[in-house]
Write a protein that holds these residues in place. Structure first.
Motif, PDB file in Angstrom:
ATOM      1  N   MET A 111      80.769   9.731  65.446  1.00 32.89           N
ATOM      2  CA  MET A 111      79.874  10.160  66.513  1.00 32.89           C
ATOM      3  C   MET A 111      80.253   9.457  67.808  1.00 32.89           C
ATOM      4  O   MET A 111      80.681   8.300  67.805  1.00 32.89           O
ATOM      5  N   SER A 112      80.089  10.160  68.913  1.00 26.93           N
ATOM      6  CA  SER A 112      80.397   9.589  70.220  1.00 26.93           C
ATOM      7  C   SER A 112      79.678  10.387  71.291  1.00 26.93           C
ATOM      8  O   SER A 112      79.151  11.472  71.041  1.00 26.93           O
ATOM      9  N   GLY A 113      79.678   9.837  72.494  1.00 29.27           N
ATOM     10  CA  GLY A 113      79.127  10.553  73.635  1.00 29.27           C
ATOM     11  C   GLY A 113      77.616  10.666  73.583  1.00 29.27           C
ATOM     12  O   GLY A 113      76.899   9.767  73.142  1.00 29.27           O
ATOM     13  N   ASP A 114      77.124  11.834  74.026  1.00 29.26           N
ATOM     14  CA  ASP A 114      75.689  12.050  74.140  1.00 29.26           C
ATOM     15  C   ASP A 114      74.997  12.022  72.779  1.00 29.26           C
ATOM     16  O   ASP A 114      73.852  11.570  72.661  1.00 29.26           O
ATOM     17  N   ASP A 115      75.680  12.535  71.752  1.00 34.80           N
ATOM     18  CA  ASP A 115      75.074  12.541  70.418  1.00 34.80           C
ATOM     19  C   ASP A 115      74.794  11.125  69.944  1.00 34.80           C
ATOM     20  O   ASP A 115      73.717  10.823  69.422  1.00 34.80           O
ATOM     21  N   LEU A 116      75.758  10.234  70.137  1.00 35.32           N
ATOM     22  CA  LEU A 116      75.581   8.843  69.725  1.00 35.32           C
ATOM     23  C   LEU A 116      74.469   8.176  70.518  1.00 35.32           C
ATOM     24  O   LEU A 116      73.623   7.471  69.951  1.00 35.32           O
ATOM     25  N   GLU A 117      74.435   8.375  71.833  1.00 37.56           N
ATOM     26  CA  GLU A 117      73.397   7.760  72.649  1.00 37.56           C
ATOM     27  C   GLU A 117      72.011   8.300  72.286  1.00 37.56           C
ATOM     28  O   GLU A 117      71.023   7.564  72.299  1.00 37.56           O
ATOM     29  N   GLN A 118      71.941   9.583  71.927  1.00 36.66           N
ATOM     30  CA  GLN A 118      70.661  10.152  71.521  1.00 36.66           C
ATOM     31  C   GLN A 118      70.183   9.534  70.210  1.00 36.66           C
ATOM     32  O   GLN A 118      68.995   9.218  70.051  1.00 36.66           O
ATOM     33  N   ARG A 119      71.113   9.316  69.281  1.00 40.58           N
ATOM     34  CA  ARG A 119      70.739   8.680  68.016  1.00 40.58           C
ATOM     35  C   ARG A 119      70.272   7.247  68.248  1.00 40.58           C
ATOM     36  O   ARG A 119      69.307   6.778  67.606  1.00 40.58           O
ATOM     37  N   ILE A 120      70.942   6.533  69.139  1.00 39.34           N
ATOM     38  CA  ILE A 120      70.533   5.157  69.437  1.00 39.34           C
ATOM     39  C   ILE A 120      69.143   5.138  70.066  1.00 39.34           C
ATOM     40  O   ILE A 120      68.297   4.300  69.719  1.00 39.34           O
ATOM     41  N   ALA A 121      68.889   6.072  70.974  1.00 41.84           N
ATOM     42  CA  ALA A 121      67.563   6.142  71.596  1.00 41.84           C
ATOM     43  C   ALA A 121      66.484   6.453  70.562  1.00 41.84           C
ATOM     44  O   ALA A 121      65.378   5.888  70.606  1.00 41.84           O
ATOM     45  N   GLN A 122      66.780   7.328  69.610  1.00 41.29           N
ATOM     46  CA  GLN A 122      65.821   7.640  68.557  1.00 41.29           C
ATOM     47  C   GLN A 122      65.562   6.428  67.673  1.00 41.29           C
ATOM     48  O   GLN A 122      64.411   6.176  67.265  1.00 41.29           O
ATOM     49  N   ALA A 123      66.624   5.677  67.369  1.00 40.07           N
ATOM     50  CA  ALA A 123      66.451   4.482  66.543  1.00 40.07           C
ATOM     51  C   ALA A 123      65.593   3.437  67.247  1.00 40.07           C
ATOM     52  O   ALA A 123      64.701   2.823  66.644  1.00 40.07           O
ATOM     53  N   LEU A 124      65.832   3.234  68.543  1.00 44.48           N
ATOM     54  CA  LEU A 124      65.034   2.266  69.293  1.00 44.48           C
ATOM     55  C   LEU A 124      63.576   2.721  69.410  1.00 44.48           C
ATOM     56  O   LEU A 124      62.655   1.903  69.335  1.00 44.48           O
ATOM     57  N   ALA A 125      63.376   4.022  69.574  1.00 43.63           N
ATOM     58  CA  ALA A 125      62.001   4.532  69.635  1.00 43.63           C
ATOM     59  C   ALA A 125      61.295   4.350  68.291  1.00 43.63           C
ATOM     60  O   ALA A 125      60.091   4.045  68.246  1.00 43.63           O
ATOM     61  N   PHE A 126      62.038   4.519  67.193  1.00 46.67           N
ATOM     62  CA  PHE A 126      61.448   4.300  65.873  1.00 46.67           C
ATOM     63  C   PHE A 126      61.034   2.841  65.691  1.00 46.67           C
ATOM     64  O   PHE A 126      59.948   2.544  65.172  1.00 46.67           O
ATOM     65  N   VAL A 127      61.885   1.914  66.121  1.00 43.34           N
ATOM     66  CA  VAL A 127      61.546   0.492  66.023  1.00 43.34           C
ATOM     67  C   VAL A 127      60.300   0.174  66.849  1.00 43.34           C
ATOM     68  O   VAL A 127      59.419  -0.583  66.426  1.00 43.34           O
ATOM     69  N   ARG A 128      60.221   0.765  68.047  1.00 40.50           N
ATOM     70  CA  ARG A 128      59.045   0.529  68.897  1.00 40.50           C
ATOM     71  C   ARG A 128      57.775   1.035  68.226  1.00 40.50           C
ATOM     72  O   ARG A 128      56.734   0.363  68.246  1.00 40.50           O
ATOM     73  N   ARG A 129      57.831   2.221  67.614  1.00 41.76           N
ATOM     74  CA  ARG A 129      56.639   2.760  66.937  1.00 41.76           C
ATOM     75  C   ARG A 129      56.233   1.890  65.754  1.00 41.76           C
ATOM     76  O   ARG A 129      55.051   1.707  65.472  1.00 41.76           O
ATOM     77  N   ARG A 130      57.241   1.347  65.074  1.00 39.31           N
ATOM     78  CA  ARG A 130      56.912   0.467  63.940  1.00 39.31           C
ATOM     79  C   ARG A 130      56.236  -0.813  64.417  1.00 39.31           C
ATOM     80  O   ARG A 130      55.317  -1.332  63.769  1.00 39.31           O
ATOM     81  N   LEU A 131      56.704  -1.355  65.540  1.00 41.90           N
ATOM     82  CA  LEU A 131      56.137  -2.593  66.042  1.00 41.90           C
ATOM     83  C   LEU A 131      54.736  -2.399  66.607  1.00 41.90           C
ATOM     84  O   LEU A 131      53.885  -3.288  66.503  1.00 41.90           O
ATOM     85  N   THR A 132      54.505  -1.240  67.205  1.00 45.72           N
ATOM     86  CA  THR A 132      53.195  -0.975  67.809  1.00 45.72           C
ATOM     87  C   THR A 132      52.227  -0.277  66.864  1.00 45.72           C
ATOM     88  O   THR A 132      51.052  -0.124  67.201  1.00 45.72           O
ATOM     89  N   GLY A 133      52.704   0.152  65.686  1.00 50.46           N
ATOM     90  CA  GLY A 133      51.829   0.848  64.741  1.00 50.46           C
ATOM     91  C   GLY A 133      51.523   2.273  65.131  1.00 50.46           C
ATOM     92  O   GLY A 133      50.522   2.840  64.662  1.00 50.46           O
ATOM     93  N   ASP A 134      52.370   2.891  65.939  1.00 53.23           N
ATOM     94  CA  ASP A 134      52.137   4.249  66.421  1.00 53.23           C
ATOM     95  C   ASP A 134      52.763   5.266  65.465  1.00 53.23           C
ATOM     96  O   ASP A 134      53.701   5.984  65.815  1.00 53.23           O
ATOM     97  N   TYR A 135      52.267   5.312  64.236  1.00 57.04           N
ATOM     98  CA  TYR A 135      52.731   6.303  63.259  1.00 57.04           C
ATOM     99  C   TYR A 135      51.596   6.549  62.269  1.00 57.04           C
ATOM    100  O   TYR A 135      50.674   5.746  62.133  1.00 57.04           O
ATOM    101  N   ASP A 136      51.669   7.696  61.568  1.00 53.55           N
ATOM    102  CA  ASP A 136      50.588   8.128  60.682  1.00 53.55           C
ATOM    103  C   ASP A 136      51.077   8.180  59.242  1.00 53.55           C
ATOM    104  O   ASP A 136      52.230   8.536  58.967  1.00 53.55           O
ATOM    105  N   ILE A 137      50.183   7.839  58.325  1.00 53.05           N
ATOM    106  CA  ILE A 137      50.416   7.940  56.889  1.00 53.05           C
ATOM    107  C   ILE A 137      49.237   8.687  56.292  1.00 53.05           C
ATOM    108  O   ILE A 137      48.077   8.318  56.535  1.00 53.05           O
ATOM    109  N   ASP A 138      49.505   9.733  55.509  1.00 54.19           N
ATOM    110  CA  ASP A 138      48.408  10.534  54.970  1.00 54.19           C
ATOM    111  C   ASP A 138      47.804   9.876  53.729  1.00 54.19           C
ATOM    112  O   ASP A 138      48.171   8.766  53.337  1.00 54.19           O
TER     113      ASP A 138
END
Length: 392
Positions: A111-138
């Protein structure tokens, strides 16, 4: 005054007598006098300032101090920056290290270019949601955020590059609403359920999540059970299945159970008994269609040539497999063989017309269960005839 000769002693300078000097012994003739240190005079006692009332002092101070006008801040003058919170540098260093690891891993898989940067941004956003508790469990423990960002990405290399799964009939799965996917079970380890989960999510236009029904043994392990619940697996019970179907979920079941997963390689692609048809009664009560699913390729990943029953009883497992690679090659024997997979979803079998009364009729439940089983079996035979090779 000129210095006297050293042969004559000096006369002591007369000083005022004090109590210490009066008590000193006078020096004898020809003996130098011992000097007596002077007694320090007592320090003068400080005079006590005149008392003033606190209100008078405050009034005098305010009258002497003039008003001070604060000037307006200039536009060119830089505003003071807030002080950095403690630990900020460590957090930034950790995030920078995580970004470096993600970029290295992405480059390693091509992976390279925009695809790689998009994946990195998604990973960082996931870490932020985990730290802030911004996710749902049924209520069943399903975590869709964890499934999308962690679980499915871990399975996709097996799905796309190792088993090279080919999916057919994905249009038979409804875009919304409830449905029950019924599939054959095989492969010594239940990897076919994981590949079915990836196939439905990635190939379906609506990227639907499938809620899988698992056996008790899955949830007895503290690690596997917790991961399975987070990924959408629920205990295979009629009450839970009906509740999921009535709430509009897509549910999948493998009614052969351990009899299908642990059968010998010589009986490959021969369906075992489908239990008592509990999945059929659950579909009838909820009015959900039944979608037969045939999986080819899972039987060859761990060809089961033996079963150590004594060791299985000792470990509390239904069987202890012996394959051409396990346990002879140790942990390397756990690597599945790269067989070619085909997953086909058949035409839906409607159950809405039966209702609750049909679910209470054992003969009707048995007939519908046998119909689903025969549909899957015939589809397996057809797919085996179309397959060119086990690995290609």
């Amino acid at each position: 005054m000129a210095d006297r000769p050293s042969t004559r002693p000096r006369k002591a300078v007369a000083k005022p007598k004090t109590a210490a000097r009066a008590s000193a012994k006078p020096a004898s003739a020809g003996e130098p006098a011992t000097p007596v240190p002077p007694t320090p005079a007592p320090a003068p006692r400080p005079t006590r300032p005149q008392r003033r009332r606190i209100s008078d002092a405050a009034h005098a101070a305010s009258s002497e101090r003039g008003l001070y006008a604060v000037p307006d801040p200039c536009d060119d003058e830089p505003m003071p920056q807030p002080a950095a919170m403690p630990g900020t540098s460590e957090i930034e260093a950790a995030i920078g290290g995580l970004v470096t690891i993600l970029r290295t891993a992405g480059a390693a898989v091509g992976m390279s270019g925009d695809d790689l940067e998009q994946r990195i941004a998604q990973a960082l956003a996931f870490v932020r949601r985990r730290l802030t508790g911004d996710y749902d469990i049924d209520d069943f423990g399903f975590d869709s955020d964890f499934t999308d960002q962690v679980w499915l990405p871990l399975l996709r290399p097996l799905y796309r590059r190792w088993f090279r799964v080919e999916v057919r009939g994905i249009e038979n799965i409804p875009a919304d609403g409830s449905a029950l996917v019924v599939a054959n079970h095989s492969g010594t380890l239940p990897i076919d359920g994981l590949m079915t989960q990836v196939a439905i999510h990635d190939e379906h236009p609506q990227h639907r999540h499938v809620r899988m029904l698992g056996a008790d043994l899955v949830f007895s392990s503290p690690v596997v059970g917790q991961l399975s619940r987070r990924a959408g697996t629920t205990l295979a019970a009629n009450a839970d299945a009906e509740r999921l179907l009535k709430s509009g979920e897509l549910v999948a079941v493998w009614p052969e159970g351990f009899k299908g997963v642990g059968k010998p390689f010589s009986e490959r692609y021969r369906l075992q008994r489908f239990g008592r048809g509990g999945f059929v009664s659950a579909a009838m009560r909820s009015g959900a269609p039944i979608i037969p699913c045939s999986i080819v390729g899972a039987e060859e990943i761990y060809p089961l040539i033996g079963n150590l029953k004594g060791l299985a009883r000792l470990l509390g497992t239904p069987y202890f497999p012996v394959t051409p690679t396990f346990p002879f090659l140790g942990l390397a024997g756990l690597i599945p063989l790269p067989s070619k997979w085909i997953i086909e979803f058949g035409a839906p079998i409607e159950t809405a017309g039966f209702g609750t009364a049909g679910a209470e009729d054992p003969m009707l439940v048995f007939e519908l269960t046998d119909q689903v089983r025969e549909t899957i079996q015939q589809s397996l035979y057809s797919l085996l005839m179309q397959r060119r090779s086990v690995f290609f």
